[in-house]
Scaffold this active site. Structure first.
Site, short mmCIF file in Angstrom:
data_model
loop_
_atom_site.label_atom_id
_atom_site.label_comp_id
_atom_site.label_asym_id
_atom_site.label_seq_id
_atom_site.Cartn_x
_atom_site.Cartn_y
_atom_site.Cartn_z
N ASP A 162 47.96 46.24 28.73
CA ASP A 162 46.72 45.48 28.89
C ASP A 162 45.67 45.92 27.87
O ASP A 162 44.49 46.03 28.17
CB ASP A 162 46.15 45.61 30.31
CG ASP A 162 45.05 44.58 30.58
OD1 ASP A 162 45.05 43.53 29.92
OD2 ASP A 162 44.18 44.84 31.44
N SER A 211 35.40 44.77 31.71
CA SER A 211 36.75 44.96 31.18
C SER A 211 36.72 45.13 29.67
O SER A 211 36.15 44.32 28.95
CB SER A 211 37.63 43.76 31.54
OG SER A 211 37.91 43.73 32.91
N HIS A 258 43.83 41.13 28.72
CA HIS A 258 43.51 39.97 29.56
C HIS A 258 42.18 39.33 29.18
O HIS A 258 41.92 38.19 29.57
CB HIS A 258 43.53 40.35 31.05
CG HIS A 258 42.40 41.21 31.50
ND1 HIS A 258 42.51 42.58 31.68
CD2 HIS A 258 41.12 40.91 31.83
CE1 HIS A 258 41.36 43.05 32.11
NE2 HIS A 258 40.49 42.07 32.20
#
Length: 484
Positions: free
Chosen positions: A156, A231, A126
């Protein structure tokens, strides 16, 4: 007589006193605190300066900032005045430029981890989704362009390759299966774009499966602060090895509330290995469906507690069928690792390498059996014949494929092997406005069963006055009626 009696009492008192002294000495010895209970004052400078700094110094150069950008075309709102020649005299011919498409650049910021000396970086999908350009910034402030080697939305995760001269500082993978609740971990990343930051915490759980971030839900939960921008960053253990890729937080405010999640290193290593072997993630196909064992099912199976996953379907000719796996088998472990629900089972099985074998510990009729399953890719039983539909119809802008076990596995459609599936929908298209989504199965149009993408395309070239669509989503078929 009294003296004698006194003398006897004195001797007895002496014996009792001696016994009491002995008992008190034994009690004193037993009452000594254990080494774990002692609170010790630091005895030297090294103990006073006890710190995680050596670990951070080792790992920090391998954690990078990831900058992703993409160009977005926007159409400006057109004023009707610019169609009038009178107003164009004031604004010039460039006034017509207001109805020309304009480009703007969207950017996202995250973190990544260098996992090899040649500059291979692993990050979250993402973070770089739809990116046209990716740059990475190292801890020493050097910046490089990077190529996208692999993107896997289902996990992901994504793999990048730095365009630059190596060798690069990198971090080694740990065996995330050995991680235990209570282990100390460090999260390293770039939260809020403020620069590289380190937070410390413990492992709160090792197999969280109800997070809803990826298709393969099996996460390490930690109370180390993880914030937006973290992230793709590193979660490392006290040996400085990578145990996970930070990926999400549980928060209503958008900030860290002490509930963060990381993708286990075992999964990250699987995706990185796929990047080395051709740039495509290929997972083994079981050819069976399983379901959660709840309290009622456990009672029906005479189990003392819910455990494992129950086999509900075995498809003929599949690896599960060839291995002898049967409906109503209870799978309790994969290669010695316990499974507790379909998510943990899916994680254990999906991270196996094609071409190898795996062993299921199965309860069948109350007895334990070992079932050996060959790890094979899902077959493409019919050509996928991918087509983007461009004719005016409710499907304009949809990319469709023929279903097969291979396509079903790629799109995460369990047990669906026939028909036509929507693989992608272009934003703003007719298909998008109708509400079609990737994963939708087009079962019928005007009471005709849709058997192939070529059949669907033929129908869109001769649109009927009324469209009656039968669309399957999440196992339920809905009917949509539209004007032609």
């Amino acid at each position: 007589m009294r003296f004698a009696t006194f003398g006897t009492s004195r001797s007895l008192a002496a014996v009792v006193l001696a016994s009491l002294i002995g008992i008190s000495q034994v009690s004193a010895q037993t009452a000594q605190p254990s080494a774990a209970d002692l609170r010790l004052v630091p005895k030297n400078e090294a103990q006073i300066k006890l710190s995680f700094a050596p670990i951070v110094k080792t790992v920090a150069p391998a954690v990078v900032n990831v900058y992703a950008s993409r160009k977005v075309v926007q159409r400006q709102r057109v004023s009707p005045f610019f169609d009038d020649p009178f107003f164009r005299r004031f604004f010039g011919q460039q006034g017509g430029g207001f109805n020309q498409p304009r480009q703007r650049v969207e950017s996202s910021l995250g973190s990544g981890v260098i996992i090899s000396a040649d500059g291979t970086v692993i990050t979250n999908h993402h973070v770089i989704k739809d990116a046209d350009e990716v740059r990475v910034a190292l801890n020493d402030r050097r910046e490089f362009d990077a190529d996208i080697v692999l993107m896997d939305e289902r996990t992901d995760l994504a793999v990048l390759k730095i365009r630059g001269e190596g060798p690069f500082e990198h971090v080694a993978f740990a065996d995330s299966d050995n991680l235990e609740v209570g282990d100390i971990v460090l999260a390293i990343g770039n939260p809020f774009g403020v620069g590289q930051t380190v937070t410390q915490g413990i492992v709160s759980a090792t197999a969280r499966t109800q997070v809803g971030v990826t298709d393969f839900q099996f996460f390490i939960q930690t109370d180390a602060a993880i914030n937006p921008g973290n992230s793709g960053g590193a979660l490392v253990d006290m040996t400085g090895k990578l145990v996970g890729i930070n990926t999400a937080i549980f928060s209503r405010s958008g900030g860290s509330n002490g509930i963060g999640f990381a993708i286990p290193a075992h999964m990250a290593r699987f995706v990185a290995r796929a990047a080395d072997q051709g740039g495509k993630v290929q997972r083994p196909w079981l050819g069976a469906t399983v379901q959660l064992v709840n309290a009622e099912i456990a009672e029906a199976l005479s189990l003392d507690r819910p455990q494992g996953v129950l086999v509900t379907t075995v498809f003929e000719g599949s690896p599960a069928h060839q291995s002898g796996l049967m409906v109503s088998d209870l799978i309790v472990a994969v290669d010695g690792k316990e499974v507790t629900d379909p998510n943990s089972f899916g994680y254990r099985f999906a991270t196996k390498m094609i071409g190898e074998k795996t062993e299921f510990l199965v309860l069948r009729g109350g007895k334990e059996e070992v079932v050996t399953v060959s790890l094979l890719p899902a077959p493409e039983t019919v050509p996928r014949d991918t087509r983007e539909l461009v004719e005016y119809s409710p499907f304009e802008g949809a990319t469709v494929m023929n279903l097969s076990p291979a396509v079903s596995e790629e799109l995460g459609l369990e047990g669906l092997f026939e028909g036509v599936v929507v693989a992608d929908v272009r934003r703003g298209s007719a298909a998008d406005r109708v509400g079609l989504r990737p994963g939708d199965i087009i079962r019928g149009i005007n009471q005709k069963t849709i058997e192939s993408t070529s059949m669907l395309e033929t129908i869109t070239k001769k649109p009927p006055r009324v469209w009656q669509l039968d669309i399957e989503r999440d196992g339920k078929v809905s009917q949509i009626i539209l004007r032609g």
